[in-house]
Design a protein around this motif. Sequence first.
Motif, PDB file in Angstrom:
ATOM      1  N   ILE A 166      -1.008  -5.004 -11.780  1.00 53.32           N
ATOM      2  CA  ILE A 166      -0.978  -5.509 -10.402  1.00 53.32           C
ATOM      3  C   ILE A 166      -0.295  -4.488  -9.502  1.00 53.32           C
ATOM      4  CG2 ILE A 166      -0.119  -7.315  -8.869  1.00 53.32           C
ATOM      5  CD1 ILE A 166      -0.296  -9.257 -11.209  1.00 53.32           C
ATOM      6  N   GLY A 167       0.776  -3.888 -10.012  1.00 46.64           N
ATOM      7  CA  GLY A 167       1.469  -2.853  -9.252  1.00 46.64           C
ATOM      8  C   GLY A 167       0.510  -1.727  -8.869  1.00 46.64           C
ATOM      9  N   ASP A 168      -0.292  -1.301  -9.836  1.00 46.22           N
ATOM     10  CA  ASP A 168      -1.281  -0.242  -9.556  1.00 46.22           C
ATOM     11  C   ASP A 168      -2.263  -0.682  -8.474  1.00 46.22           C
ATOM     12  OD1 ASP A 168      -0.158   1.342 -11.476  1.00 46.22           O
ATOM     13  OD2 ASP A 168      -1.667   0.911 -13.019  1.00 46.22           O
ATOM     14  N   LEU A 169      -2.719  -1.926  -8.586  1.00 47.76           N
ATOM     15  CA  LEU A 169      -3.691  -2.422  -7.608  1.00 47.76           C
ATOM     16  C   LEU A 169      -3.069  -2.492  -6.213  1.00 47.76           C
ATOM     17  CD1 LEU A 169      -5.339  -5.184  -9.820  1.00 47.76           C
ATOM     18  CD2 LEU A 169      -6.481  -3.127  -8.952  1.00 47.76           C
ATOM     19  N   CYS A 170      -1.795  -2.922  -6.153  1.00 46.83           N
ATOM     20  CA  CYS A 170      -1.117  -2.987  -4.855  1.00 46.83           C
ATOM     21  C   CYS A 170      -1.015  -1.588  -4.253  1.00 46.83           C
ATOM     22  CB  CYS A 170       0.294  -3.569  -5.012  1.00 46.83           C
ATOM     23  SG  CYS A 170       0.276  -5.309  -5.431  1.00 46.83           S
ATOM     24  N   GLU A 171      -0.713  -0.639  -5.099  1.00 46.29           N
ATOM     25  CA  GLU A 171      -0.603   0.729  -4.609  1.00 46.29           C
ATOM     26  C   GLU A 171      -1.953   1.195  -4.047  1.00 46.29           C
ATOM     27  OE1 GLU A 171       0.527   3.670  -7.506  1.00 46.29           O
ATOM     28  OE2 GLU A 171       1.092   5.125  -5.964  1.00 46.29           O
ATOM     29  N   SER A 172      -2.998   0.834  -4.762  1.00 45.26           N
ATOM     30  CA  SER A 172      -4.331   1.230  -4.309  1.00 45.26           C
ATOM     31  C   SER A 172      -4.676   0.567  -2.967  1.00 45.26           C
ATOM     32  CB  SER A 172      -5.348   0.859  -5.381  1.00 45.26           C
ATOM     33  OG  SER A 172      -6.626   1.230  -4.975  1.00 45.26           O
ATOM     34  N   ILE A 173      -4.295  -0.717  -2.824  1.00 42.82           N
ATOM     35  CA  ILE A 173      -4.533  -1.411  -1.546  1.00 42.82           C
ATOM     36  C   ILE A 173      -3.786  -0.684  -0.427  1.00 42.82           C
ATOM     37  CG2 ILE A 173      -4.112  -3.544  -0.236  1.00 42.82           C
ATOM     38  CD1 ILE A 173      -4.483  -5.104  -2.876  1.00 42.82           C
ATOM     39  N   ALA A 174      -2.527  -0.330  -0.710  1.00 43.57           N
ATOM     40  CA  ALA A 174      -1.710   0.344   0.309  1.00 43.57           C
ATOM     41  C   ALA A 174      -2.309   1.692   0.696  1.00 43.57           C
ATOM     42  CB  ALA A 174      -0.279   0.514  -0.215  1.00 43.57           C
ATOM     43  N   LYS A 175      -2.825   2.403  -0.294  1.00 43.19           N
ATOM     44  CA  LYS A 175      -3.467   3.691  -0.007  1.00 43.19           C
ATOM     45  C   LYS A 175      -4.648   3.503   0.939  1.00 43.19           C
ATOM     46  CE  LYS A 175      -2.804   6.263  -4.303  1.00 43.19           C
ATOM     47  NZ  LYS A 175      -3.481   6.570  -5.575  1.00 43.19           N
ATOM     48  N   ARG A 176      -5.413   2.493   0.663  1.00 46.09           N
ATOM     49  CA  ARG A 176      -6.590   2.245   1.507  1.00 46.09           C
ATOM     50  C   ARG A 176      -6.154   1.842   2.917  1.00 46.09           C
ATOM     51  NH1 ARG A 176     -10.761   2.519  -1.996  1.00 46.09           N
ATOM     52  NH2 ARG A 176     -10.109   2.356  -4.168  1.00 46.09           N
ATOM     53  N   ALA A 177      -5.066   1.040   2.988  1.00 45.71           N
ATOM     54  CA  ALA A 177      -4.560   0.643   4.305  1.00 45.71           C
ATOM     55  C   ALA A 177      -4.119   1.879   5.087  1.00 45.71           C
ATOM     56  CB  ALA A 177      -3.397  -0.332   4.137  1.00 45.71           C
ATOM     57  N   THR A 178      -3.455   2.788   4.382  1.00 43.65           N
ATOM     58  CA  THR A 178      -3.000   4.016   5.029  1.00 43.65           C
ATOM     59  C   THR A 178      -4.197   4.832   5.529  1.00 43.65           C
ATOM     60  OG1 THR A 178      -1.040   4.077   3.660  1.00 43.65           O
ATOM     61  CG2 THR A 178      -1.697   6.147   4.678  1.00 43.65           C
ATOM     62  N   TRP A 179      -5.211   4.913   4.690  1.00 39.66           N
ATOM     63  CA  TRP A 179      -6.414   5.660   5.087  1.00 39.66           C
ATOM     64  C   TRP A 179      -7.011   5.062   6.354  1.00 39.66           C
ATOM     65  CZ3 TRP A 179     -11.501   5.854   6.286  1.00 39.66           C
ATOM     66  CH2 TRP A 179     -12.158   7.097   6.136  1.00 39.66           C
ATOM     67  N   ILE A 180      -7.144   3.744   6.351  1.00 37.97           N
ATOM     68  CA  ILE A 180      -7.724   3.076   7.522  1.00 37.97           C
ATOM     69  C   ILE A 180      -6.847   3.334   8.749  1.00 37.97           C
ATOM     70  CG2 ILE A 180      -8.324   0.840   8.566  1.00 37.97           C
ATOM     71  CD1 ILE A 180      -9.016  -0.113   5.667  1.00 37.97           C
ATOM     72  N   ALA A 181      -5.521   3.217   8.569  1.00 37.32           N
ATOM     73  CA  ALA A 181      -4.606   3.422   9.688  1.00 37.32           C
ATOM     74  C   ALA A 181      -4.758   4.813  10.290  1.00 37.32           C
ATOM     75  CB  ALA A 181      -3.162   3.200   9.223  1.00 37.32           C
ATOM     76  N   LYS A 182      -5.077   5.780   9.434  1.00 42.33           N
ATOM     77  CA  LYS A 182      -5.227   7.160   9.911  1.00 42.33           C
ATOM     78  C   LYS A 182      -6.590   7.400  10.564  1.00 42.33           C
ATOM     79  CE  LYS A 182      -2.034   9.596   6.847  1.00 42.33           C
ATOM     80  NZ  LYS A 182      -1.956  10.331   5.573  1.00 42.33           N
ATOM     81  N   HIS A 183      -7.506   6.484  10.391  1.00 42.70           N
ATOM     82  CA  HIS A 183      -8.842   6.639  10.970  1.00 42.70           C
ATOM     83  C   HIS A 183      -9.068   5.578  12.042  1.00 42.70           C
ATOM     84  CE1 HIS A 183      -8.857   9.111   7.364  1.00 42.70           C
ATOM     85  NE2 HIS A 183      -9.855   9.798   7.927  1.00 42.70           N
ATOM     86  N   SER A 184     -10.273   4.971  12.073  1.00 42.25           N
ATOM     87  CA  SER A 184     -10.504   4.016  13.169  1.00 42.25           C
ATOM     88  C   SER A 184     -10.149   2.599  12.750  1.00 42.25           C
ATOM     89  CB  SER A 184     -11.977   4.019  13.568  1.00 42.25           C
ATOM     90  OG  SER A 184     -12.559   5.243  13.305  1.00 42.25           O
ATOM     91  N   PRO A 185      -9.661   1.828  13.677  1.00 37.18           N
ATOM     92  CA  PRO A 185      -9.314   0.432  13.371  1.00 37.18           C
ATOM     93  C   PRO A 185     -10.550  -0.376  12.957  1.00 37.18           C
ATOM     94  CG  PRO A 185      -9.091   0.881  15.722  1.00 37.18           C
ATOM     95  CD  PRO A 185      -9.413   2.177  15.081  1.00 37.18           C
ATOM     96  N   VAL A 186     -10.312  -1.375  12.095  1.00 37.75           N
ATOM     97  CA  VAL A 186     -11.412  -2.234  11.652  1.00 37.75           C
ATOM     98  C   VAL A 186     -11.125  -3.672  12.059  1.00 37.75           C
ATOM     99  CG1 VAL A 186     -12.081  -0.822   9.678  1.00 37.75           C
ATOM    100  CG2 VAL A 186     -10.279  -2.562   9.432  1.00 37.75           C
ATOM    101  N   GLU A 187     -12.166  -4.471  12.031  1.00 34.62           N
ATOM    102  CA  GLU A 187     -11.988  -5.898  12.301  1.00 34.62           C
ATOM    103  C   GLU A 187     -11.853  -6.616  10.957  1.00 34.62           C
ATOM    104  OE1 GLU A 187     -14.604  -9.442  14.185  1.00 34.62           O
ATOM    105  OE2 GLU A 187     -14.947  -7.411  14.970  1.00 34.62           O
ATOM    106  N   ASN A 188     -10.741  -7.312  10.749  1.00 35.68           N
ATOM    107  CA  ASN A 188     -10.532  -7.981   9.456  1.00 35.68           C
ATOM    108  C   ASN A 188     -11.398  -9.229   9.321  1.00 35.68           C
ATOM    109  OD1 ASN A 188      -8.693  -6.253   8.321  1.00 35.68           O
ATOM    110  ND2 ASN A 188      -6.930  -7.257   9.283  1.00 35.68           N
ATOM    111  N   PRO A 189     -11.878  -9.498   8.099  1.00 35.41           N
ATOM    112  CA  PRO A 189     -12.626 -10.740   7.896  1.00 35.41           C
ATOM    113  C   PRO A 189     -11.732 -11.941   8.213  1.00 35.41           C
ATOM    114  CG  PRO A 189     -12.714  -9.338   5.938  1.00 35.41           C
ATOM    115  CD  PRO A 189     -11.737  -8.711   6.870  1.00 35.41           C
ATOM    116  N   LYS A 190     -12.373 -12.980   8.703  1.00 35.17           N
ATOM    117  CA  LYS A 190     -11.626 -14.164   9.116  1.00 35.17           C
ATOM    118  C   LYS A 190     -10.811 -14.757   7.958  1.00 35.17           C
ATOM    119  CE  LYS A 190     -13.298 -18.415  10.327  1.00 35.17           C
ATOM    120  NZ  LYS A 190     -14.634 -18.970  10.451  1.00 35.17           N
TER     121      LYS A 190
END
Lengths: 270, 223
Positions: free
Chosen positions: B95-119
């Motif tokens: 789970i720790g690994d998966l959380c890290e992967s989620i955070a990496k993706r969040a960082t990537w998105i933050a560095k690029h264009s904003p997205v609209e989150n699913p409801k």
Amino acid sequence: MSAITSLPQTAGSVEAMKPEKGYISVKDFDFWYGTHQTLFKVNMEMPEKQVTAFIGPSGCGKSTLLRNIKRMNDLVDGQHHQGDITIGNDTIYHPHLEVTSLRKRVGMVFQKSNPFPKSIYENVVYGLRVAGVNDRATLDAACEHALRSSALWEEVKDRLSASALGLSGGQQQRLCIARAIAVKPEVLLMDEPCSALDPIATGKIEELILELKKEFTVVIVTHNMQQAARVSDLTAFFYLGKLIEFDTTLKIFTNPSLKQTEDYITGRFG
Amino acid sequence: MNNIRHFEIEIAELKRSLVGMGNLVEQSLSAAVDAILIPRVDAREEARVLEERLDSMDTAIEERAHRIMALQHPMISDLRLLISALHICSDLEQIGDLCESIAKRATWIAKHSPVENPKHLEELARLVKEMIHGCLEAFVSSNTELAKTVITQEDHSDDLTKLCYESIQASMARTPEKIREYTHLLRAVAHLEHIGDIAVAIAEESVYVHKGQMIRHHHEDLR
Ligand SMILES: Nc1ncnc2c1ncn2[C@@H]1O[C@H](COP(=O)(O)OP(=O)(O)OP(=O)(O)O)[C@@H](O)[C@H]1O
Ligand SMILES: [Mg+2]
């Protein structure tokens, strides 16, 4: 490659089943030393050519029941019983049964190895001599067979006439097993046979038990839970003279039905 | 009897370490979820630090469990507990690994264009956090009912995941220039769902410990 087919067979039989009717049946068995009742309404069916282990705290009656299977309590003053024990189809208390003939059908090995102060050879063939066998060739063959079966042959074949008392404890215990099986009993009873042995000697006896069950119905008393788990097919847990739980060893050691059994095995008793 | 008391202490300490690791995993999951809901560039670094701590806890718990097995020869439910502790420990590590992967993706998105989150993303994130908390609580406090609740929550998490996927796919179709951002978001949702599945596995483990009943892979009858 023949690797897969040459894999060893599983030791204890995981598939062991509790039989309806065993080779040794204990029926409503009560036992008293004088006024002291030590066994209470014990019922159990021990299957043929399987290993049944008796476990339970000191004084719970394991040895008493084991000794009764061979009628070894007969000589104790004031002992009496109710109920019955049968081996095969024969009640061991049949009025016309010769106790000596019963005793031939049942071999026993004790906690403390007890070789006679005689040669290795004479120890092994002792039972046969008592039974009147004197033919040298017959005795030789029986001696070799029994020593091979008890995994001792290679270690003693060159010194059969040496005193049995010169053997190590583990060897003496295997000698006692050889002596017990030389008369070709049907049942082999063992009362804490490894409690005085080191892990290597214990390992040898345990391997031996798994071999012996191909020919004999084995009942073993042990205080070593791992040993009961390793060698037996069925396990009986006794407490204060009562059979508390009796089931396949797999069941008893992975998921016993009663908390009392689990508490005993995991050392939480009392 | 002395011996058994020592054993109880060892087991209690093992459980305590698992709870400690569980707390850290929950913290890591919260951080990852926050980062995906509102992307931040520092999420990745934060997750890396937590992940390192989880790794060393994982090693310590494994060593302790191994030592108890080697020295105390646990049997029946004690043995089940140790086997399960090892499973759960590696589950938490995953789970720790998966959380890290989620955070990496969040960082990537933050560095690029904003997205609209699913409801339904927030609800999914909340549910998965609840499942993780529940399964660990169930394990530590021998609460089979709670474990069963977590197991039955899997269906809900599947449904929410599906809704999130549909919404992300619609966003991808609408804004093809952000396909990479949405792919990261999609993967993050998949990780969340996976974490929920692991919570179910841990819940099953805790039923196994307390009942001796193996339900991993066949818990249909609980529903
Ligand atoms: N010869 C005897 N005369 C009187 N009482 C006896 C005799 N042998 C055993 N007892 C008693 O019978 C009860 C059962 O003893 P038994 O030897 O069968 O226990 P056990 O389960 O084999 O114990 P352990 O594990 O210590 O060998 C005990 O209370 C014991 O004191
Ligand atoms: Mg005894």
